[in-house]
Design an enzyme around this catalytic site. Structure first.
Site, mmCIF file in Angstrom:
data_model
loop_
_atom_site.group_PDB
_atom_site.id
_atom_site.type_symbol
_atom_site.label_atom_id
_atom_site.label_comp_id
_atom_site.label_asym_id
_atom_site.label_seq_id
_atom_site.Cartn_x
_atom_site.Cartn_y
_atom_site.Cartn_z
ATOM 1 N N HIS A 22 26.794 86.781 88.599
ATOM 2 C CA HIS A 22 25.794 86.765 89.658
ATOM 3 C C HIS A 22 26.452 86.954 91.023
ATOM 4 O O HIS A 22 25.944 87.675 91.881
ATOM 5 C CB HIS A 22 25.026 85.443 89.623
ATOM 6 C CG HIS A 22 24.177 85.273 88.420
ATOM 7 N ND1 HIS A 22 22.806 85.319 88.454
ATOM 8 C CD2 HIS A 22 24.507 85.058 87.110
ATOM 9 C CE1 HIS A 22 22.316 85.136 87.232
ATOM 10 N NE2 HIS A 22 23.344 84.968 86.406
ATOM 11 N N ASP A 124 19.660 84.512 95.000
ATOM 12 C CA ASP A 124 19.572 84.856 93.586
ATOM 13 C C ASP A 124 18.206 84.449 93.043
ATOM 14 O O ASP A 124 17.673 83.389 93.393
ATOM 15 C CB ASP A 124 20.687 84.114 92.831
ATOM 16 C CG ASP A 124 20.929 84.654 91.431
ATOM 17 O OD1 ASP A 124 19.985 84.644 90.614
ATOM 18 O OD2 ASP A 124 22.058 85.076 91.150
ATOM 19 N N THR A 146 19.686 89.661 89.499
ATOM 20 C CA THR A 146 20.895 90.357 89.067
ATOM 21 C C THR A 146 20.752 90.986 87.685
ATOM 22 O O THR A 146 21.736 91.452 87.118
ATOM 23 C CB THR A 146 22.108 89.398 89.087
ATOM 24 O OG1 THR A 146 21.834 88.269 88.253
ATOM 25 C CG2 THR A 146 22.398 88.929 90.506
ATOM 26 N N ALA A 361 41.157 91.885 82.658
ATOM 27 C CA ALA A 361 41.532 93.260 83.006
ATOM 28 C C ALA A 361 40.771 93.728 84.241
ATOM 29 O O ALA A 361 39.673 93.235 84.526
ATOM 30 C CB ALA A 361 41.236 94.199 81.838
ATOM 31 N N HIS A 378 29.434 92.596 75.684
ATOM 32 C CA HIS A 378 28.369 91.609 75.499
ATOM 33 C C HIS A 378 27.065 92.080 76.118
ATOM 34 O O HIS A 378 26.040 91.413 75.981
ATOM 35 C CB HIS A 378 28.785 90.293 76.134
ATOM 36 C CG HIS A 378 28.930 90.368 77.625
ATOM 37 N ND1 HIS A 378 29.763 91.271 78.251
ATOM 38 C CD2 HIS A 378 28.328 89.667 78.627
ATOM 39 C CE1 HIS A 378 29.674 91.118 79.555
ATOM 40 N NE2 HIS A 378 28.811 90.162 79.819
ATOM 41 N N SER A 383 28.535 94.757 83.337
ATOM 42 C CA SER A 383 29.345 95.573 82.427
ATOM 43 C C SER A 383 28.588 96.815 81.977
ATOM 44 O O SER A 383 29.159 97.902 81.871
ATOM 45 C CB SER A 383 29.768 94.747 81.209
ATOM 46 O OG SER A 383 30.722 93.768 81.569
ATOM 47 N N GLU A 386 28.534 99.259 84.874
ATOM 48 C CA GLU A 386 29.864 99.833 85.090
ATOM 49 C C GLU A 386 30.192 100.880 84.026
ATOM 50 O O GLU A 386 30.797 101.913 84.321
ATOM 51 C CB GLU A 386 30.915 98.721 85.109
ATOM 52 C CG GLU A 386 30.856 97.870 86.377
ATOM 53 C CD GLU A 386 31.594 96.560 86.260
ATOM 54 O OE1 GLU A 386 32.347 96.382 85.262
ATOM 55 O OE2 GLU A 386 31.449 95.704 87.156
ATOM 56 N N GLN A 403 21.058 90.024 78.101
ATOM 57 C CA GLN A 403 21.915 90.899 77.304
ATOM 58 C C GLN A 403 21.166 91.553 76.146
ATOM 59 O O GLN A 403 21.437 92.705 75.785
ATOM 60 C CB GLN A 403 23.108 90.099 76.773
ATOM 61 C CG GLN A 403 23.981 89.500 77.865
ATOM 62 C CD GLN A 403 24.920 88.430 77.358
ATOM 63 O OE1 GLN A 403 25.138 88.283 76.157
ATOM 64 N NE2 GLN A 403 25.485 87.650 78.279
#
Length: 483
Positions: A22, A124, A146, A361, A378, A383, A386, A403
């Site tokens: 978030h 948020d 988010t 990473a 996940h 992610s 991206e 998710q």
């Protein structure tokens, strides 16, 4: 037009939910607002701020962004609390009781500053107490969800799902039953694709009630910000416009920030928003691998695996015969089940030959590396965004929250990957890795490349997200005239 007082600067107070997923996109928005000349107070929890101080040079970051500052407040949990896995939900209730009065006091204190009292709050969507605090102090509030637009729309229909008898459902019965009562998503979602809270067995469950009240409170805000772009989710974005006076879709924020810095004469000011020290040795390892040959594996900042699940992924990756880069962060293994298992020689040897493991990473750089051919994720929204921005196809293994919706969109709506929800066995993992890098690659990569192109175009000058961010900035400046 009335001219603003030159001694008063537009000032946004930004409050993320105290979790990396978030905080990260909201920090990027804060950077973009500062680069546009606005003042920003970014309010972390004490716990998050302490971790941020260890993972980035906060002083250097703030010195390069005039008008930016951090503040921090207690999240109500003791320092030793893990704030991850099954215990992450504790933050919902501790922030309501402890952080709310502290945030109100902060707004009052900031309001006494002569040069830059708060113009607005950007909070948020899971921190609805900020709506109460802003209303009490008399400051306009904008909500930032988010999640993506599709999942945000689904959350606004949880009450309808309850009324229609779609939830709650017991165990794993009839999980492929189609959900038809959410306008615009009638042909997309099954029971198993609904947000994680829909699997709770009782409507009275405190977590279910929390999400219902938080989602309802969002509509009291003057506008909604989402980290997505028009070309990806236009039909659902337009439906959200029926709930909010204004909807600003300004993503992908990480791509936006990179593009802004690339074309700016000022030095780089961006933070990666990571709460872990990044192990950059994996980039040198990737440099030595063939193009599109490596599958990257990371389950984000909150998901925890059992020891048995870890072993299934390990077997599947090694037996796929493909190279892999695997992020196993601290506290990512629950360790309660299967603790007696130890890696067999074939796993150790296979990893030595084809694998590389790190604690954390630099994910954006990894996904942009030419050696990466796929991503096991996940399916958290950061992610997912991206990976689609980088044109990297994915295998989704969602566990909770948004998710499950994201993974369905990936596989069936955008067709940029494969959905592995509700299963974790080595044979499935092995097959999906091979499908992603071989058998189904051509059809998936075609969609992935097109969506990546649209993402890049959206943040360029004249693009949909570029224009929406300009509208947001101008609207905050106009608020400064009337405050």
């Amino acid at each position: 037009m009335e001219q603003p007082n030159p001694s008063i600067f537009p000032h946004a107070v930004i409050l993320p939910m105290p979790a990396q997923g978030h905080m990260k996109p909201m920090l990027r928005l804060a950077e973009l607002l500062c680069l546009a000349g606005l003042h920003v107070t970014f309010v972390n929890s004490d716990y998050i701020q302490a971790r941020l101080l260890k993972s980035m040079d906060v002083a250097a970051f703030c010195s390069r962004l005039p008008g930016f500052r951090f503040e921090s407040l207690s999240d109500g949990l003791p320092p030793e609390h893990p704030r991850a896995g099954r215990l992450a939900n504790d933050l919902f209730f501790s922030t309501r009781s402890v952080t709310k009065p502290l945030f109100r006091e902060l707004l009052i204190s900031l309001g006494k500053e002569s040069g830059s009292p708060p113009t607005c709050v950007i909070a948020d969507g899971l921190m609805s107490f900020a709506v109460d605090a802003a209303e009490e102090v008399g400051i306009p509030i904008i909500t930032f969800r988010t999640y993506n637009a599709s999942c945000t729309w689904v959350y606004f229909h949880i009450s309808k799902l309850i009324e229609e008898g779609e939830i709650p459902f017991q165990g794993d019965k009839d999980m492929d039953r189609q959900i038809t009562c959410i306008p615009g998503l009638e042909s997309l979602l099954r029971r198993r694709d609904l947000p994680g809270i829909c699997r709770l067995e009782e409507i009275e469950n405190p977590v279910m009630q929390y999400y219902l009240s938080e989602t309802s409170a969002m509509t009291r805000a003057s506008a909604l910000i989402i980290n997505t772009f028009e070309e990806l989710e236009a039909p659902v974005i337009s439906k959200l416009g029926s709930l909010f006076p204004k909807v600003y879709t300004i993503g992908p924020l990480h791509t936006f920030l990179k593009s802004h810095i690339k074309h700016s004469s000022s030095p780089s000011v961006s933070s990666n928003g990571s709460l872990w020290q990044q192990d950059r040795s994996c980039l040198a390892w990737l440099d030595s691998q063939p193009s599109k040959s490596v599958v990257y594996v990371s389950f984000g900042s909150l998901v925890s695996l059992t020891r048995d699940q870890m072993m299934e992924f390990w077997y599947g990756l090694v037996h796929s015969g493909k190279k892999f880069l695997w992020v196993i962060r601290p506290n990512s293994i629950e360790g309660e089940e299967g603790v007696g298992q130890t890696p067999v020689e074939e796993l150790l040897e296979g990893t030595k030959e084809r694998g590389f493991m790190v604690g954390w990473a630099p994910q954006e750089e990894v996904l942009g590396h030419p050696s990466i051919g796929g991503f096991i994720t996940h399916s958290g929204w950061n992610s997912t965004l991206e990976s689609l921005s980088a044109g990297v196809p994915v295998i989704c293994w969602p566990q909770f929250s948004d998710q499950l919706v994201n993974s369905r969109c990936v596989s069936e709506l955008w067709r940029i990957g494969l959905d592995m929800k509700d299963t974790c066995d080595r044979l499935t993992i092995e097959k999906m890795v091979r499908d992603l890098l071989e058998d189904k690659r051509e059809e998936i990569i075609r969609s992935a490349n097109e969506i990546a192109r649209m993402a890049r175009e959206s943040v360029k000058e004249g693009g949909s997200s570029y224009c929406n961010l300009e509208k947001l900035i101008n609207d905050i400046r106009l608020m400064c005239l009337t405050n």
